[in-house]
Design a protein around this motif. Structure first.
Motif, mmCIF file in Angstrom:
data_model
loop_
_atom_site.group_PDB
_atom_site.id
_atom_site.type_symbol
_atom_site.label_atom_id
_atom_site.label_comp_id
_atom_site.label_asym_id
_atom_site.label_seq_id
_atom_site.Cartn_x
_atom_site.Cartn_y
_atom_site.Cartn_z
ATOM 1 N N GLN A 240 27.780 101.234 -10.193
ATOM 2 C CA GLN A 240 28.670 102.290 -10.673
ATOM 3 C C GLN A 240 30.094 101.783 -10.866
ATOM 4 N N SER A 241 30.565 100.947 -9.953
ATOM 5 C CA SER A 241 31.937 100.440 -10.098
ATOM 6 C C SER A 241 32.046 99.488 -11.278
ATOM 7 N N LEU B 295 37.607 96.325 -15.930
ATOM 8 C CA LEU B 295 36.776 95.217 -15.458
ATOM 9 C C LEU B 295 37.319 93.877 -15.938
ATOM 10 N N GLU B 296 37.613 93.785 -17.217
ATOM 11 C CA GLU B 296 38.120 92.525 -17.759
ATOM 12 C C GLU B 296 39.464 92.161 -17.127
ATOM 13 N N ALA B 297 40.316 93.174 -16.926
ATOM 14 C CA ALA B 297 41.631 92.914 -16.318
ATOM 15 C C ALA B 297 41.476 92.398 -14.888
ATOM 16 N N MET B 298 40.531 92.953 -14.144
ATOM 17 C CA MET B 298 40.312 92.483 -12.763
ATOM 18 C C MET B 298 39.761 91.068 -12.750
ATOM 19 N N LEU B 299 38.898 90.760 -13.695
ATOM 20 C CA LEU B 299 38.234 89.465 -13.691
ATOM 21 C C LEU B 299 39.128 88.317 -14.159
ATOM 22 N N VAL B 300 40.241 88.609 -14.831
ATOM 23 C CA VAL B 300 41.140 87.534 -15.246
ATOM 24 C C VAL B 300 42.189 87.213 -14.184
ATOM 25 N N THR B 301 42.228 88.013 -13.134
ATOM 26 C CA THR B 301 43.155 87.719 -12.034
ATOM 27 C C THR B 301 42.594 86.566 -11.208
ATOM 28 N N PRO B 302 43.417 85.924 -10.383
ATOM 29 C CA PRO B 302 42.925 84.814 -9.558
ATOM 30 C C PRO B 302 42.116 85.269 -8.335
ATOM 31 N N THR B 303 41.816 86.553 -8.257
ATOM 32 C CA THR B 303 41.058 87.089 -7.127
ATOM 33 C C THR B 303 39.616 86.604 -7.191
ATOM 34 N N ARG B 304 39.071 86.258 -6.013
ATOM 35 C CA ARG B 304 37.688 85.783 -5.949
ATOM 36 C C ARG B 304 36.738 86.896 -6.395
ATOM 37 N N THR C 79 35.483 89.171 -3.633
ATOM 38 C CA THR C 79 36.497 90.134 -3.201
ATOM 39 C C THR C 79 36.560 91.311 -4.155
ATOM 40 N N ILE C 80 36.472 91.052 -5.434
ATOM 41 C CA ILE C 80 36.490 92.133 -6.428
ATOM 42 C C ILE C 80 35.278 93.033 -6.234
ATOM 43 N N LEU C 81 34.104 92.431 -6.061
ATOM 44 C CA LEU C 81 32.887 93.219 -5.897
ATOM 45 C C LEU C 81 32.928 94.086 -4.642
ATOM 46 N N ILE C 82 33.298 93.481 -3.546
ATOM 47 C CA ILE C 82 33.298 94.216 -2.278
ATOM 48 C C ILE C 82 34.392 95.275 -2.257
ATOM 49 N N SER C 83 35.569 94.931 -2.736
ATOM 50 C CA SER C 83 36.678 95.886 -2.734
ATOM 51 C C SER C 83 36.421 97.073 -3.639
ATOM 52 N N SER C 84 35.721 96.846 -4.729
ATOM 53 C CA SER C 84 35.495 97.939 -5.671
ATOM 54 C C SER C 84 34.531 98.988 -5.127
ATOM 55 N N SER C 85 33.794 98.661 -4.081
ATOM 56 C CA SER C 85 32.840 99.624 -3.552
ATOM 57 C C SER C 85 33.182 100.107 -2.138
ATOM 58 N N LEU C 86 34.320 99.712 -1.607
ATOM 59 C CA LEU C 86 34.687 100.101 -0.245
ATOM 60 C C LEU C 86 34.789 101.612 -0.061
ATOM 61 N N TRP C 87 35.354 102.300 -1.047
ATOM 62 C CA TRP C 87 35.487 103.752 -0.928
ATOM 63 C C TRP C 87 34.113 104.404 -0.822
ATOM 64 N N SER C 88 33.175 103.945 -1.611
ATOM 65 C CA SER C 88 31.825 104.498 -1.571
ATOM 66 C C SER C 88 31.201 104.304 -0.199
ATOM 67 N N PHE D 80 21.594 95.997 1.446
ATOM 68 C CA PHE D 80 21.603 96.863 0.268
ATOM 69 C C PHE D 80 22.789 96.578 -0.642
ATOM 70 N N SER D 81 23.852 96.012 -0.108
ATOM 71 C CA SER D 81 24.955 95.556 -0.964
ATOM 72 C C SER D 81 24.469 94.435 -1.873
ATOM 73 N N ALA D 82 23.678 93.540 -1.313
ATOM 74 C CA ALA D 82 23.134 92.450 -2.127
ATOM 75 C C ALA D 82 22.264 93.006 -3.245
ATOM 76 N N LEU D 83 21.423 93.971 -2.925
ATOM 77 C CA LEU D 83 20.596 94.590 -3.966
ATOM 78 C C LEU D 83 21.464 95.314 -4.991
ATOM 79 N N GLY D 84 22.546 95.926 -4.530
ATOM 80 C CA GLY D 84 23.471 96.591 -5.449
ATOM 81 C C GLY D 84 24.183 95.620 -6.371
ATOM 82 N N ILE D 85 24.529 94.443 -5.865
ATOM 83 C CA ILE D 85 25.179 93.425 -6.702
ATOM 84 C C ILE D 85 24.204 92.912 -7.747
#
Length: 192
Positions: free
Chosen positions: A6-7, A17-26, A29-38, A80-85
């Protein structure tokens, strides 16, 4: 499991998505941070259900082993995070709903012990339920919360969940990296 796909879908639709992926962030980190609220919101739901069960319906939680339940919860979230990724990887490549999510949801519901115990399944279906992480998660959580079983009593289920997590999490990150490279190569990163 749905939070990652969903994220990613939301990031594609909103163009972030494209803007996040061009940053130097791993990427992890992007994947995990984007789903923390959920994850936080779902955890709050679980606490609310337990509280309502205790207050309104008299569910006896006095014997619960909360440490064991926490360990089961953490291993379940990682698995289940792995399955979600992996599901998010499907979204990244195919730009539509992913079949993995549908198949796992149906199989988990019907064969994983969600609605009825695995032991009532026909003998030829029971080995299939052993391939689903939810089988181990539900059994361990029920034993920890409802029967007060400790970590030693849950060792088999905890080891199974840990094995799923150890195998699936690195595979999921590899799958997502591959999907990201494919989307960039095809020029379809922002398409949805």
């Amino acid at each position: 499991m749905n939070s990652f796909s969903q994220s990613i879908r939301q990031g594609q639709v909103t163009g972030t998505l494209e803007a996040m992926l061009v940053t130097p962030t791993r990427l992890s980190t992007i994947l995990i941070s984007s789903s923390l609220w959920s994850f936080a919101f779902t955890s709050l739901d679980v606490v609310l259900y337990l509280l309502l069960g205790w207050l309104l319906f008299g569910v006896d939680l006095s014997r619960a082993d909360w440490l064991a339940a926490l360990v089961v919860q953490v291993l379940t979230i990682v698995t289940f995070s792995a399955l979600g990724i992996i599901s998010a990887s499907f979204i990244m490549v195919f730009k539509q709903g992913n079949p993995l999510d549908i198949v796992l949801s149906i199989a988990s519901s019907l064969l994983g012990g969600v609605y009825y115990p695995v032991t009532v399944l026909p003998a030829w279906l029971q080995p299939i339920s052993a391939l689903l992480p939810i089988t181990y998660s539900l059994r361990a959580m029920r034993l920890a919360v409802l029967q007060g079983q400790g970590l030693a009593a849950l060792a088999f289920d905890l080891l199974a969940l840990a094995a799923f997590a150890v195998v699936l999490f690195p595979l999921s990150l590899l799958a997502f990296r591959w999907a990201l490279r494919k989307a960039r190569r095809d020029g379809s990163l922002t398409q949805y």
